[in-house]
Motif scaffolding. Structure first.
Motif, PDB file in Angstrom:
ATOM      1  N   LEU A 102      30.156 -67.963  63.284  1.00  0.00           N
ATOM      2  CA  LEU A 102      29.759 -67.505  64.342  1.00  0.00           C
ATOM      3  C   LEU A 102      29.400 -66.042  64.506  1.00  0.00           C
ATOM      4  CD1 LEU A 102      31.930 -69.747  67.313  1.00  0.00           C
ATOM      5  CD2 LEU A 102      29.242 -70.256  66.615  1.00  0.00           C
ATOM      6  N   TYR A 103      30.076 -65.331  63.862  1.00  0.00           N
ATOM      7  CA  TYR A 103      29.140 -63.769  64.190  1.00  0.00           C
ATOM      8  C   TYR A 103      27.990 -63.719  63.657  1.00  0.00           C
ATOM      9  CZ  TYR A 103      28.961 -58.722  62.876  1.00  0.00           C
ATOM     10  OH  TYR A 103      28.533 -57.856  62.830  1.00  0.00           O
ATOM     11  N   TRP A 104      27.859 -64.162  62.435  1.00  0.00           N
ATOM     12  CA  TRP A 104      27.050 -63.923  61.535  1.00  0.00           C
ATOM     13  C   TRP A 104      25.568 -64.615  61.754  1.00  0.00           C
ATOM     14  CZ3 TRP A 104      24.463 -67.914  58.204  1.00  0.00           C
ATOM     15  CH2 TRP A 104      23.351 -67.140  57.673  1.00  0.00           C
ATOM     16  N   SER A 105      25.875 -66.106  62.749  1.00  0.00           N
ATOM     17  CA  SER A 105      24.704 -66.814  62.921  1.00  0.00           C
ATOM     18  C   SER A 105      23.616 -65.831  64.645  1.00  0.00           C
ATOM     19  CB  SER A 105      24.921 -68.251  63.887  1.00  0.00           C
ATOM     20  OG  SER A 105      25.942 -68.456  64.454  1.00  0.00           O
ATOM     21  N   ASN A 106      24.896 -64.876  65.247  1.00  0.00           N
ATOM     22  CA  ASN A 106      23.959 -64.484  66.356  1.00  0.00           C
ATOM     23  C   ASN A 106      23.931 -63.001  66.150  1.00  0.00           C
ATOM     24  OD1 ASN A 106      27.056 -64.885  67.041  1.00  0.00           O
ATOM     25  ND2 ASN A 106      26.316 -66.448  68.926  1.00  0.00           N
ATOM     26  N   GLN A 107      25.499 -62.717  65.748  1.00  0.00           N
ATOM     27  CA  GLN A 107      25.533 -61.051  66.133  1.00  0.00           C
ATOM     28  C   GLN A 107      26.047 -60.891  67.497  1.00  0.00           C
ATOM     29  OE1 GLN A 107      24.459 -58.990  62.800  1.00  0.00           O
ATOM     30  NE2 GLN A 107      24.432 -60.946  61.912  1.00  0.00           N
ATOM     31  N   GLU A 108      26.994 -61.499  67.626  1.00  0.00           N
ATOM     32  CA  GLU A 108      27.577 -61.470  68.075  1.00  0.00           C
ATOM     33  C   GLU A 108      29.057 -60.530  68.856  1.00  0.00           C
ATOM     34  OE1 GLU A 108      28.717 -60.404  72.913  1.00  0.00           O
ATOM     35  OE2 GLU A 108      27.073 -61.379  72.055  1.00  0.00           O
ATOM     36  N   ILE A 109      29.548 -59.654  68.308  1.00  0.00           N
ATOM     37  CA  ILE A 109      30.749 -58.886  67.787  1.00  0.00           C
ATOM     38  C   ILE A 109      32.278 -59.874  67.911  1.00  0.00           C
ATOM     39  CG2 ILE A 109      30.794 -56.840  70.359  1.00  0.00           C
ATOM     40  CD1 ILE A 109      31.013 -56.139  65.983  1.00  0.00           C
ATOM     41  N   THR A 110      31.592 -60.136  69.762  1.00  0.00           N
ATOM     42  CA  THR A 110      33.311 -61.210  69.755  1.00  0.00           C
ATOM     43  C   THR A 110      33.569 -61.715  68.708  1.00  0.00           C
ATOM     44  OG1 THR A 110      31.858 -61.065  72.286  1.00  0.00           O
ATOM     45  CG2 THR A 110      34.062 -62.679  71.983  1.00  0.00           C
ATOM     46  N   TYR A 111      32.842 -62.622  67.733  1.00  0.00           N
ATOM     47  CA  TYR A 111      33.311 -63.362  67.447  1.00  0.00           C
ATOM     48  C   TYR A 111      33.797 -62.612  66.289  1.00  0.00           C
ATOM     49  CZ  TYR A 111      30.762 -66.978  69.713  1.00  0.00           C
ATOM     50  OH  TYR A 111      30.304 -67.575  71.386  1.00  0.00           O
ATOM     51  N   TYR A 112      33.144 -61.391  65.415  1.00  0.00           N
ATOM     52  CA  TYR A 112      33.880 -60.920  64.571  1.00  0.00           C
ATOM     53  C   TYR A 112      35.405 -60.147  64.677  1.00  0.00           C
ATOM     54  CZ  TYR A 112      33.769 -57.854  60.478  1.00  0.00           C
ATOM     55  OH  TYR A 112      34.345 -56.944  59.270  1.00  0.00           O
ATOM     56  N   TYR A 113      35.691 -59.697  66.788  1.00  0.00           N
ATOM     57  CA  TYR A 113      37.143 -59.588  66.858  1.00  0.00           C
ATOM     58  C   TYR A 113      37.601 -60.721  66.575  1.00  0.00           C
ATOM     59  CZ  TYR A 113      35.014 -55.008  68.370  1.00  0.00           C
ATOM     60  OH  TYR A 113      34.466 -53.450  68.435  1.00  0.00           O
ATOM     61  N   LEU A 114      37.509 -62.169  67.052  1.00  0.00           N
ATOM     62  CA  LEU A 114      38.019 -63.013  67.248  1.00  0.00           C
ATOM     63  C   LEU A 114      38.460 -63.672  65.743  1.00  0.00           C
ATOM     64  CD1 LEU A 114      36.435 -65.047  69.275  1.00  0.00           C
ATOM     65  CD2 LEU A 114      38.584 -64.659  69.501  1.00  0.00           C
ATOM     66  N   MET A 115      37.557 -63.057  64.664  1.00  0.00           N
ATOM     67  CA  MET A 115      37.721 -63.397  63.376  1.00  0.00           C
ATOM     68  C   MET A 115      38.819 -62.723  63.298  1.00  0.00           C
ATOM     69  SD  MET A 115      37.317 -61.964  60.570  1.00  0.00           S
ATOM     70  CE  MET A 115      35.896 -60.401  59.878  1.00  0.00           C
ATOM     71  N   VAL A 116      39.222 -61.438  63.260  1.00  0.00           N
ATOM     72  CA  VAL A 116      40.446 -60.246  63.000  1.00  0.00           C
ATOM     73  C   VAL A 116      41.354 -60.908  63.348  1.00  0.00           C
ATOM     74  CG1 VAL A 116      41.135 -57.896  63.663  1.00  0.00           C
ATOM     75  CG2 VAL A 116      38.983 -58.790  62.878  1.00  0.00           C
ATOM     76  N   ILE A 117      41.233 -61.378  65.310  1.00  0.00           N
ATOM     77  CA  ILE A 117      42.807 -61.928  65.814  1.00  0.00           C
ATOM     78  C   ILE A 117      43.083 -63.050  64.891  1.00  0.00           C
ATOM     79  CG2 ILE A 117      43.171 -62.803  67.472  1.00  0.00           C
ATOM     80  CD1 ILE A 117      41.428 -61.700  69.193  1.00  0.00           C
ATOM     81  N   ALA A 118      41.932 -63.929  64.459  1.00  0.00           N
ATOM     82  CA  ALA A 118      42.738 -64.654  63.738  1.00  0.00           C
ATOM     83  C   ALA A 118      43.091 -64.711  62.243  1.00  0.00           C
ATOM     84  CB  ALA A 118      41.768 -65.539  63.588  1.00  0.00           C
ATOM     85  N   ILE A 119      43.320 -63.815  61.442  1.00  0.00           N
ATOM     86  CA  ILE A 119      43.566 -64.025  60.304  1.00  0.00           C
ATOM     87  C   ILE A 119      44.610 -62.790  61.243  1.00  0.00           C
ATOM     88  CG2 ILE A 119      43.604 -61.296  58.568  1.00  0.00           C
ATOM     89  CD1 ILE A 119      40.260 -62.326  58.444  1.00  0.00           C
TER      90      ILE A 119
END
Length: 121
Positions: A102-119
């Motif tokens: 999701l982060y890669w498709s729309n560059q919304e930083i929130t999804y990157y933070y969610l990825m870090v939280i998921a890890i």
């Protein structure tokens, strides 16, 4: 960039497979997940994924040693760990991979933070 990601992941997974930390199916799944992580999120995302693998392996090894040293516990031959399977690799990384996609498709930083939280979870 994709071929570089594939090469680095092949190298890392060959070490993990040789150390019996991954089964054959786990190595194939880890190759796909790791390559996508590096390709979609860059080196930092991939490094977070590697830190997840290393820290969970250390915790698992310590837990296994603690159980084997327990005076009230008898170990059976089938209890040794034989590495993470594809199911375990995907269970630990699929949510984070979805957030990274999701982060890669729309560059919304929130999804990157969610990825870090998921890890981290």
């Amino acid at each position: 960039m994709f071929s570089f990601s594939l090469f680095i992941n092949l190298l890392a997974i060959s070490f993990a497979y040789a150390a019996k930390k991954l089964t054959r199916s786990g190595a194939i799944a880890a190759l796909g997940v790791g390559t996508l992580f590096m390709y979609l999120g860059g080196f930092v995302s991939w490094l977070l994924l590697i830190m997840l693998l290393v820290s969970s392996t250390i915790i698992e090894t310590g837990s296994l040693l603690f159980r084997l040293k327990s005076p009230n516990r008898r170990s059976s031959p089938g209890e040794e760990t034989h590495g993470r399977s594809a199911f375990q690799v995907l269970a630990n990384s699929l949510l984070a991979l979805g957030c990274l996609l999701l982060y890669w498709s729309n560059q919304e930083i929130t999804y990157y933070y969610l990825m870090v939280i998921a890890i981290a979870g």
